[in-house]
Design a protein around this motif. Structure first.
Motif, PDB file in Angstrom:
ATOM      1  N   MET A   1       6.495  13.774 -13.437  1.00 29.89           N
ATOM      2  CA  MET A   1       6.810  12.631 -12.904  1.00 29.89           C
ATOM      3  C   MET A   1       8.316  11.939 -13.442  1.00 29.89           C
ATOM      4  SD  MET A   1       4.425   9.373 -12.084  1.00 29.89           S
ATOM      5  CE  MET A   1       5.380   8.162 -10.852  1.00 29.89           C
ATOM      6  N   ARG A   2       9.009  11.678 -12.718  1.00 31.89           N
ATOM      7  CA  ARG A   2      10.188  10.939 -13.142  1.00 31.89           C
ATOM      8  C   ARG A   2      10.279   9.494 -12.565  1.00 31.89           C
ATOM      9  NH1 ARG A   2      15.709  14.283 -12.815  1.00 31.89           N
ATOM     10  NH2 ARG A   2      15.483  13.962 -10.463  1.00 31.89           N
ATOM     11  N   PRO A   3      11.026   8.594 -13.304  1.00 34.75           N
ATOM     12  CA  PRO A   3      11.176   7.192 -12.854  1.00 34.75           C
ATOM     13  C   PRO A   3      11.841   7.324 -11.656  1.00 34.75           C
ATOM     14  CG  PRO A   3      12.427   7.631 -14.799  1.00 34.75           C
ATOM     15  CD  PRO A   3      11.442   8.681 -14.689  1.00 34.75           C
ATOM     16  N   GLU A   4      11.857   6.290 -10.832  1.00 35.34           N
ATOM     17  CA  GLU A   4      12.451   6.199  -9.766  1.00 35.34           C
ATOM     18  C   GLU A   4      13.436   4.902  -9.726  1.00 35.34           C
ATOM     19  OE1 GLU A   4       9.315   8.164  -6.437  1.00 35.34           O
ATOM     20  OE2 GLU A   4       9.430   5.986  -6.433  1.00 35.34           O
ATOM     21  N   VAL A   5      14.692   5.060  -9.133  1.00 37.89           N
ATOM     22  CA  VAL A   5      15.455   3.788  -8.862  1.00 37.89           C
ATOM     23  C   VAL A   5      16.000   3.959  -7.499  1.00 37.89           C
ATOM     24  CG1 VAL A   5      17.778   2.856  -9.787  1.00 37.89           C
ATOM     25  CG2 VAL A   5      16.303   4.265 -11.179  1.00 37.89           C
ATOM     26  N   MET A   6      15.838   2.436  -7.038  1.00 42.00           N
ATOM     27  CA  MET A   6      16.213   2.428  -5.610  1.00 42.00           C
ATOM     28  C   MET A   6      17.470   1.411  -5.594  1.00 42.00           C
ATOM     29  SD  MET A   6      14.258   1.392  -1.869  1.00 42.00           S
ATOM     30  CE  MET A   6      13.836  -0.181  -2.338  1.00 42.00           C
ATOM     31  N   ILE A   7      18.499   1.871  -5.141  1.00 37.57           N
ATOM     32  CA  ILE A   7      19.776   1.174  -5.037  1.00 37.57           C
ATOM     33  C   ILE A   7      19.803   0.500  -3.771  1.00 37.57           C
ATOM     34  CG2 ILE A   7      22.463   0.966  -5.446  1.00 37.57           C
ATOM     35  CD1 ILE A   7      22.056   3.688  -7.048  1.00 37.57           C
ATOM     36  N   VAL A   8      19.702  -0.822  -3.655  1.00 35.33           N
ATOM     37  CA  VAL A   8      19.849  -1.423  -2.371  1.00 35.33           C
ATOM     38  C   VAL A   8      21.403  -2.090  -2.249  1.00 35.33           C
ATOM     39  CG1 VAL A   8      18.886  -3.349  -1.052  1.00 35.33           C
ATOM     40  CG2 VAL A   8      17.457  -2.015  -2.476  1.00 35.33           C
ATOM     41  N   GLY A   9      22.295  -1.604  -1.593  1.00 38.24           N
ATOM     42  CA  GLY A   9      23.614  -2.041  -1.173  1.00 38.24           C
ATOM     43  C   GLY A   9      23.426  -3.450  -0.385  1.00 38.24           C
ATOM     44  N   VAL A  10      24.104  -4.299  -0.498  1.00 38.83           N
ATOM     45  CA  VAL A  10      23.894  -5.626  -0.076  1.00 38.83           C
ATOM     46  C   VAL A  10      25.147  -6.195   0.491  1.00 38.83           C
ATOM     47  CG1 VAL A  10      21.768  -6.225  -1.234  1.00 38.83           C
ATOM     48  CG2 VAL A  10      23.888  -7.067  -1.725  1.00 38.83           C
TER      49      VAL A  10
END
Length: 244
Positions: A1-10
């Motif tokens: 399992m790898r950490p998750e990163v979500m990039i939310v462009g605004v």
């Protein structure tokens, strides 16, 4: 399992020095529309929230966040406080992490000066930049003012939009003749800024269960996503999996 990163462009809800300007929404609508975004993003269950603010203001920003947690005051008109604070609170987070860096962005030629130079000395390239990138993006952002923040953010995070917002920088790099690389100083600063944001986001990763959500201007998404994917230390999550 790898950490998750979500990039939310605004797009920024408050004042901005960005190349593309956005007509701000009516204050009366902002809170309800921001809540829609918070409800959608909270499904990601972030363990940490990173925002586009310089680390020097970390203590001050989190003092504001603590006050928000206590009595829910009217937030300042920006996405950090209108979306970030309620999202952090709903996710049970004790703090918000500042990951931006600007350094001394006055040392190099400004973006405005670069465009003025191109207009005067390279009118054909200037015309191409304006008609191919800047003006279409400005028209697109004007359309966003007719949409809810949630619908607008979906558009910002579409793959084609992310690509277009990065391509304009590739055209700026061509301004200048022979050994005159007129825009390179500013572009070097821009890449350095995004590389530092990436580094600061990576420093937030402390275990494989981490789920880090980054709220950042849409123009940053391409590079930060590229850096994170190339690092192979985490899984990058498409924001529109949650905004849709």
């Amino acid at each position: 399992m790898r950490p998750e990163v979500m990039i939310v462009g605004v797009y920024h809800l408050g004042d901005t020095s960005d190349l593309i300007k956005f007509e701000s929404k009516d204050d009366n609508d902002l809170k309800l529309q921001a809540k829609e975004v918070v409800d959608a993003l909270s499904r990601f269950n972030p363990t940490k929230l990173a925002v586009e603010a310089e680390w020097e203001v970390q203590s001050k920003l989190n003092e504001s966040y603590r006050k928000y947690q206590l009595d829910d005051p009217k937030p300042t008109k920006n996405e950090i406080q209108m979306i970030g604070f309620p999202l952090a609170k709903k996710s049970g987070l004790s703090e918000v992490s500042c990951v931006d860096w600007r350094g001394d962005d006055n040392e190099d030629t400004s973006l405005e000066d670069i465009l003025k130079y191109a207009e005067e000395y390279e009118p054909e390239r200037y015309k191409k930049i304006m008609t191919t990138y800047v003006e279409p993006m400005q028209r697109e952002f004007e359309k966003l003012s007719q949409l809810s923040i949630l619908e607008g953010y979906k558009r910002v995070n579409e793959a084609e939009t992310v690509k277009k917002m990065h391509q304009v920088y590739m055209e700026l790099a061509m301004i200048g003749k022979k050994k005159d690389y007129y825009a390179t100083g500013w572009l070097t600063w821009w890449y350095k800024r995004n590389l530092i944001i990436y580094t600061n986001v990576r420093r937030l990763i402390s275990n494989p269960q981490d789920r880090i959500l980054l709220l950042v201007g849409g123009g940053h998404v391409h590079l930060i996503k590229q850096f994170l994917e190339e690092s192979e230390v985490c899984t990058v999550i498409d924001a529109n999996e949650y905004l849709n």
